[in-house]
Design a protein around this motif. Structure first.
Motif, PDB file in Angstrom:
ATOM      1  N   CYS A  59       0.913  -1.160   0.217  1.00 49.66           N
ATOM      2  CA  CYS A  59       0.084  -0.003   0.077  1.00 49.66           C
ATOM      3  C   CYS A  59       1.004   1.221   0.083  1.00 49.66           C
ATOM      4  CB  CYS A  59      -1.118   0.155   1.141  1.00 49.66           C
ATOM      5  SG  CYS A  59      -2.299  -1.257   1.133  1.00 49.66           S
ATOM      6  N   LEU A  60       1.915   1.139   0.734  1.00 48.80           N
ATOM      7  CA  LEU A  60       2.920   2.499   0.972  1.00 48.80           C
ATOM      8  C   LEU A  60       3.628   2.623  -0.416  1.00 48.80           C
ATOM      9  CD1 LEU A  60       4.260   4.666   2.600  1.00 48.80           C
ATOM     10  CD2 LEU A  60       5.948   2.861   3.224  1.00 48.80           C
ATOM     11  N   VAL A  61       4.219   1.511  -1.033  1.00 52.16           N
ATOM     12  CA  VAL A  61       4.657   1.585  -2.433  1.00 52.16           C
ATOM     13  C   VAL A  61       3.836   2.226  -3.376  1.00 52.16           C
ATOM     14  CG1 VAL A  61       5.955   0.302  -4.213  1.00 52.16           C
ATOM     15  CG2 VAL A  61       6.485  -0.374  -1.622  1.00 52.16           C
ATOM     16  N   TRP A  62       2.746   1.635  -3.361  1.00 46.87           N
ATOM     17  CA  TRP A  62       1.718   1.996  -4.530  1.00 46.87           C
ATOM     18  C   TRP A  62       1.238   3.490  -3.976  1.00 46.87           C
ATOM     19  CZ3 TRP A  62       0.714   1.869  -9.072  1.00 46.87           C
ATOM     20  CH2 TRP A  62       0.575   0.391  -9.664  1.00 46.87           C
ATOM     21  N   GLU A  63       1.032   3.847  -2.838  1.00 40.29           N
ATOM     22  CA  GLU A  63       0.781   5.233  -2.779  1.00 40.29           C
ATOM     23  C   GLU A  63       1.658   6.516  -3.441  1.00 40.29           C
ATOM     24  OE1 GLU A  63       0.118   6.137   1.447  1.00 40.29           O
ATOM     25  OE2 GLU A  63      -0.425   8.142   1.162  1.00 40.29           O
ATOM     26  N   TRP A  64       3.188   5.875  -3.010  1.00 45.45           N
ATOM     27  CA  TRP A  64       4.080   6.812  -3.609  1.00 45.45           C
ATOM     28  C   TRP A  64       4.253   6.793  -5.030  1.00 45.45           C
ATOM     29  CZ3 TRP A  64       9.446   6.085  -5.288  1.00 45.45           C
ATOM     30  CH2 TRP A  64      10.330   7.317  -5.244  1.00 45.45           C
ATOM     31  N   TYR A  65       3.910   5.592  -5.828  1.00 49.57           N
ATOM     32  CA  TYR A  65       4.088   5.511  -7.189  1.00 49.57           C
ATOM     33  C   TYR A  65       2.816   6.061  -7.808  1.00 49.57           C
ATOM     34  CZ  TYR A  65       8.640   3.324  -7.604  1.00 49.57           C
ATOM     35  OH  TYR A  65       9.847   3.078  -7.672  1.00 49.57           O
ATOM     36  N   ALA A  66       1.586   5.861  -7.082  1.00 47.96           N
ATOM     37  CA  ALA A  66       0.563   6.725  -7.771  1.00 47.96           C
ATOM     38  C   ALA A  66       0.526   8.183  -7.599  1.00 47.96           C
ATOM     39  CB  ALA A  66      -0.559   6.279  -7.026  1.00 47.96           C
ATOM     40  N   TRP A  67       1.091   8.713  -6.595  1.00 47.68           N
ATOM     41  CA  TRP A  67       1.568  10.121  -6.580  1.00 47.68           C
ATOM     42  C   TRP A  67       2.655  10.425  -7.627  1.00 47.68           C
ATOM     43  CZ3 TRP A  67       6.698  11.948  -4.617  1.00 47.68           C
ATOM     44  CH2 TRP A  67       6.631  13.317  -4.602  1.00 47.68           C
ATOM     45  N   ARG A  68       3.673  10.025  -7.829  1.00 48.11           N
ATOM     46  CA  ARG A  68       4.541  10.298  -8.938  1.00 48.11           C
ATOM     47  C   ARG A  68       4.103  10.192 -10.158  1.00 48.11           C
ATOM     48  NH1 ARG A  68       9.557   6.974  -8.247  1.00 48.11           N
ATOM     49  NH2 ARG A  68      10.400   7.878 -10.128  1.00 48.11           N
ATOM     50  N   ARG A  69       2.959   9.368 -10.414  1.00 46.31           N
ATOM     51  CA  ARG A  69       2.390   8.974 -11.697  1.00 46.31           C
ATOM     52  C   ARG A  69       1.589  10.234 -11.815  1.00 46.31           C
ATOM     53  NH1 ARG A  69      -0.520   3.303 -12.601  1.00 46.31           N
ATOM     54  NH2 ARG A  69       1.468   2.758 -13.099  1.00 46.31           N
ATOM     55  N   SER A  70       0.685  10.604 -10.954  1.00 50.06           N
ATOM     56  CA  SER A  70       0.023  11.623 -11.444  1.00 50.06           C
ATOM     57  C   SER A  70       0.800  12.896 -11.458  1.00 50.06           C
ATOM     58  CB  SER A  70      -1.159  11.731 -10.129  1.00 50.06           C
ATOM     59  OG  SER A  70      -0.470  12.238  -9.024  1.00 50.06           O
ATOM     60  N   LEU A  71       1.832  13.191 -10.778  1.00 50.03           N
ATOM     61  CA  LEU A  71       2.685  14.091 -10.917  1.00 50.03           C
ATOM     62  C   LEU A  71       3.224  14.417 -12.359  1.00 50.03           C
ATOM     63  CD1 LEU A  71       5.249  15.146  -8.248  1.00 50.03           C
ATOM     64  CD2 LEU A  71       5.856  15.588 -10.503  1.00 50.03           C
ATOM     65  N   ILE A 131       6.885   4.489 -15.711  1.00 54.64           N
ATOM     66  CA  ILE A 131       5.850   4.885 -14.495  1.00 54.64           C
ATOM     67  C   ILE A 131       4.343   4.624 -15.035  1.00 54.64           C
ATOM     68  CG2 ILE A 131       5.708   7.359 -14.196  1.00 54.64           C
ATOM     69  CD1 ILE A 131       6.269   6.817 -11.368  1.00 54.64           C
ATOM     70  N   HIS A 132       4.029   4.844 -16.372  1.00 55.60           N
ATOM     71  CA  HIS A 132       2.536   5.099 -16.611  1.00 55.60           C
ATOM     72  C   HIS A 132       2.207   3.622 -17.109  1.00 55.60           C
ATOM     73  CE1 HIS A 132       4.182   4.864 -20.748  1.00 55.60           C
ATOM     74  NE2 HIS A 132       4.859   5.500 -20.381  1.00 55.60           N
ATOM     75  N   VAL A 171       8.353  -0.590 -13.489  1.00 55.85           N
ATOM     76  CA  VAL A 171       9.737   0.229 -13.035  1.00 55.85           C
ATOM     77  C   VAL A 171      10.756  -0.787 -12.457  1.00 55.85           C
ATOM     78  CG1 VAL A 171       8.616   2.516 -12.841  1.00 55.85           C
ATOM     79  CG2 VAL A 171       9.273   1.109 -10.873  1.00 55.85           C
ATOM     80  N   VAL A 172      12.041  -0.638 -12.517  1.00 59.28           N
ATOM     81  CA  VAL A 172      12.981  -1.317 -12.084  1.00 59.28           C
ATOM     82  C   VAL A 172      13.261  -0.829 -10.750  1.00 59.28           C
ATOM     83  CG1 VAL A 172      15.301  -2.231 -12.457  1.00 59.28           C
ATOM     84  CG2 VAL A 172      13.969  -1.780 -14.439  1.00 59.28           C
ATOM     85  N   TRP A 173      13.184  -1.719  -9.772  1.00 60.41           N
ATOM     86  CA  TRP A 173      13.487  -1.373  -8.354  1.00 60.41           C
ATOM     87  C   TRP A 173      15.200  -1.541  -8.028  1.00 60.41           C
ATOM     88  CZ3 TRP A 173       8.296  -3.768  -6.647  1.00 60.41           C
ATOM     89  CH2 TRP A 173       7.306  -2.730  -6.762  1.00 60.41           C
ATOM     90  N   PHE A 174      15.572  -1.103  -7.047  1.00 63.05           N
ATOM     91  CA  PHE A 174      16.802  -1.512  -6.361  1.00 63.05           C
ATOM     92  C   PHE A 174      16.896  -3.126  -6.296  1.00 63.05           C
ATOM     93  CE2 PHE A 174      16.705   3.002  -5.408  1.00 63.05           C
ATOM     94  CZ  PHE A 174      17.868   3.366  -5.991  1.00 63.05           C
TER      95      PHE A 174
END
Ligand code: OAD
Ligand code: ZN
Length: 253
Positions: A59-71, A131-132, A171-174
């Motif tokens: 949930c936390l990971v998705w929250e962050w990526y959803a924020w970046r995706r909309s940005l 990211i999209h 996306v590619v993660w560490f």
């Protein structure tokens, strides 16, 4: 003048590989990772951008990526992306754009410049993904990114229409391997290029940071455009300091 040397190198090169990083999109309003205001100054990558983080707290990971995706969806390609798209479309096959960015702005610039013509020659090799897009964590199916992600619970997170497993950003993660076909194509382009133009990257993250090294080893030259010096600056034939959106168009147009 250094910019004149860079212009001549670009004009004379038979094959060019371009490597871009977050700095090319900074003037579009996309945050960088390591500079002032960079994402990794206020967020911890091990909590947001690793497979372990996703397994622990999707949930936390998705929250962050959803924020970046909309940005990113609100941002527009800038004059730097446009100039690189022009370079790649001018003589298809001469220029390969390799990007570490997941923001899709090179694609959008390519479509804007090409109009009704074929924009594909200016599409970048996206070595860290996009990211999209979403990818299924179960079967690997890739799909258009869900725009209304609800990260309130695991049950509301987007799921695969084929197998039901949780979707993740493509996306590619560490700690993850890059797609060998994509990074392989980037190295192939770097090997045959007589010039590598590096724009807006700290050149710290491997294997992407090896792209200019491959061109150098094969006898080609490197031009760097960055706000500040990097580990690549001393290896570059020309290292130009300034904003990509202002400098890159003056080198190409
Ligand atoms: P960084 O944030 O590490 O570096 C951005 C670089 O751009 C810095 O060297 C800045 O000096 C420069 N810069 C900033 N604004 C600029 C501007 N307007 N014009 C020119 N240069 C500018 O970003 P990357 O090098 O792209 O990986 O980072 C590489 C990877 O690390 C990313 O792809 C990401 C990150 O963790 C993944 O997500 C896998
Ligand atoms: Zn699936």
């Amino acid at each position: 003048m250094n910019a004149d040397i860079a212009r001549a190198l670009i004009a004379e090169a038979k094959r060019i590989v371009v490597l871009t990083g977050a700095g090319i999109s900074a003037e579009s309003g996309v945050p960088t990772f390591r500079g002032p205001g960079g994402l990794w100054k206020s967020f911890r990558p091990e909590e947001l951008a690793t497979p372990e983080a996703f397994a622990r707290n999707p949930c936390l990971v998705w929250e962050w990526y959803a924020w970046r995706r909309s940005l990113v969806a609100e941002c527009q390609p800038n004059a730097g992306h446009i100039a690189l798209a022009r370079l790649a479309l001018e003589l298809p096959g001469r220029t390969t754009i390799v990007t570490q960015n997941v923001d899709g702005l090179h694609h959008r610039a390519a479509r804007a410049v090409a109009g009704r013509a074929d924009s594909a020659p200016a599409y970048p090799l996206e070595v860290h993904g996009a990211i999209h897009r979403d990818r299924c964590s179960g079967c690997g199916r890739v799909s258009d990114g869900v725009t209304d992600v609800d990260p309130t619970s695991v049950e509301t997170l987007p799921a695969c229409v084929k197998c039901g497993a949780m979707l993740r950003p493509d996306v590619v993660w560490f700690g993850e391997a890059l797609d060998p076909a994509v990074i392989g194509a980037a190295f192939d382009a770097a090997r045959v290029a007589d010039l590598c133009l590096v724009v807006g990257t700290s050149a710290l993250v491997y294997p992407a940071a090896s792209v200019p090294e491959v061109t150098l080893q094969a006898g080609g030259a490197v031009i760097e455009v960055n706000l500040e010096a990097t580990s690549l600056s001393r290896l570059a034939r020309v290292s130009l300091r300034g904003e990509a959106g202002k400098l890159v168009p003056t080198l190409i147009d």
